[in-house]
Design a protein around this motif. Structure first.
Motif: not given
Length: 90
Positions: A48, A54-55
């Protein structure tokens, strides 16, 4: 099943982007956690931190559950599935 998921992600996003991002996350995780190797949570947090997008949703669907299976079944398209996780660069 996880290997199939990796191949589908690579197919949807493009080999170079996926491979470079994955290598970057692995390299950084190794630098941060060295010999201990860290935990899955350490890897997720590292990925991240180094990823250009964004994960949270991605890891929630692909690592901590199998929601990606339902999403792929619903869309029927790897490209549509990949679009689900695309977000502007941060």
């Amino acid at each position: 099943m996880r290997c199939t998921a990796c191949l589908k992600r690579r197919e949807a996003k493009g080999n170079n982007d996926f491979e470079e991002g994955f290598r970057r996350a692995i390299r950084e995780c190794h630098l941060r956690h060295g010999v201990s190797g860290g935990t899955l949570d350490d890897f997720v947090e590292t990925a991240k931190a180094v990823a250009p997008q964004q994960l949270a949703r991605f890891f929630g669907d692909w690592v901590y559950s199998t929601r990606w299976v339902d999403a792929l079944t619903a869309t029927g398209s790897v490209k549509e599935l990949a679009a689900r996780y695309r977000a502007p660069s941060r």
